[in-house]
Design an enzyme around this catalytic site. Sequence first.
Site, PDB file in Angstrom:
ATOM      1  N   SER A 114       0.801  -1.221   0.000  1.00 40.54           N
ATOM      2  CA  SER A 114       0.000   0.000   0.000  1.00 40.54           C
ATOM      3  C   SER A 114       0.833   1.269   0.000  1.00 40.54           C
ATOM      4  O   SER A 114       0.455   2.265  -0.589  1.00 40.54           O
ATOM      5  CB  SER A 114      -0.921   0.014   1.233  1.00 40.54           C
ATOM      6  N   CYS A 115       1.981   1.242   0.671  1.00 42.75           N
ATOM      7  CA  CYS A 115       2.686   2.505   0.850  1.00 42.75           C
ATOM      8  C   CYS A 115       4.126   2.484   0.411  1.00 42.75           C
ATOM      9  O   CYS A 115       4.769   3.515   0.378  1.00 42.75           O
ATOM     10  CB  CYS A 115       2.638   2.930   2.312  1.00 42.75           C
ATOM     11  N   GLY A 116       4.686   1.337   0.097  1.00 43.67           N
ATOM     12  CA  GLY A 116       6.080   1.312  -0.336  1.00 43.67           C
ATOM     13  C   GLY A 116       7.014   1.623   0.815  1.00 43.67           C
ATOM     14  O   GLY A 116       6.780   1.226   1.944  1.00 43.67           O
ATOM     15  N   CYS A 118       7.696   3.522   3.305  1.00 40.52           N
ATOM     16  CA  CYS A 118       7.105   4.587   4.111  1.00 40.52           C
ATOM     17  C   CYS A 118       8.165   5.255   4.987  1.00 40.52           C
ATOM     18  O   CYS A 118       8.949   4.598   5.642  1.00 40.52           O
ATOM     19  CB  CYS A 118       5.999   4.011   4.984  1.00 40.52           C
TER      20      CYS A 118
END
Length: 277
Positions: A114-116, A118
Amino acid sequence: MGRVTERRRVIRIRDGAVGTRPDTLVAEEPLEIRLNGKPLAITMRTPGDDFALAAGFLVSEGVLGEAGELGNIVYCAGATDDGSNTYNVVDVRLAPGVPVPDVSLERNVYTTSSCGLCGKASLEAVRTTARWPVADGPSPLRLKPALLAELPGRLREAQRVFDRTGGLHGAALFSPDGELLDVREDVGRHNAVDKIVGRALQQGLLPLSGTVLLVSGRASFELAQKAAMAGIPVLAAVSAPSSLAVDLAVETGMTLIGFLRGASMNVYAGERRVVLD
């Protein structure tokens, strides 16, 4: 090798009627990326184009920039205790003479779909590791809003797995006249972009000057970072950008477009490349 899709039994409720049916889901499996035999990162991805994904990831990290710097990429045999190959571990070998990154890079990052990465790098990190300036190519890049408005539809038409699952992201690379150059799908937007960049590296096409990168969903800092590291001058997204993505676009001279839906769009940076008359 893992499949791109899998089938699962579901209970379906429609207008009060209950039934069972098989449903097609996008596959999600971990991929461990090793560099010269040492574990580097783990990402949750849709199997397929794993070598390109690993190569693109290393481009975004500043490790690779040219096809000649890449030795080879292999799946690691014996990845489990019983010696079987899961096809979920790849080892990237650098070409002879290519310096191995500082050990600080070997951080065993867990990258979610979802966010790589982060909370990762800053604007300064991209500035110091980018190999090329964000450039238009041989001639100034000027994009008409009408052409930009057509790109999401072209991406959607090329997303074959999305048609079957409705559950994964897409990234597409376009020429200045809107020609679709490449498209990749993955459960993570950052993985789809890595696959595009990695394929370009393998084909000796970096930097990707004079191209437009379109991503489904939002434009995070990480996606802007990957575009900048590949020399892509225009990043467009069908949803919103983050504030840091806008800052990075301004810093690097990239054009950043968000909420690209139908004939509407917001230009957050680099408006000189968009025909605004």
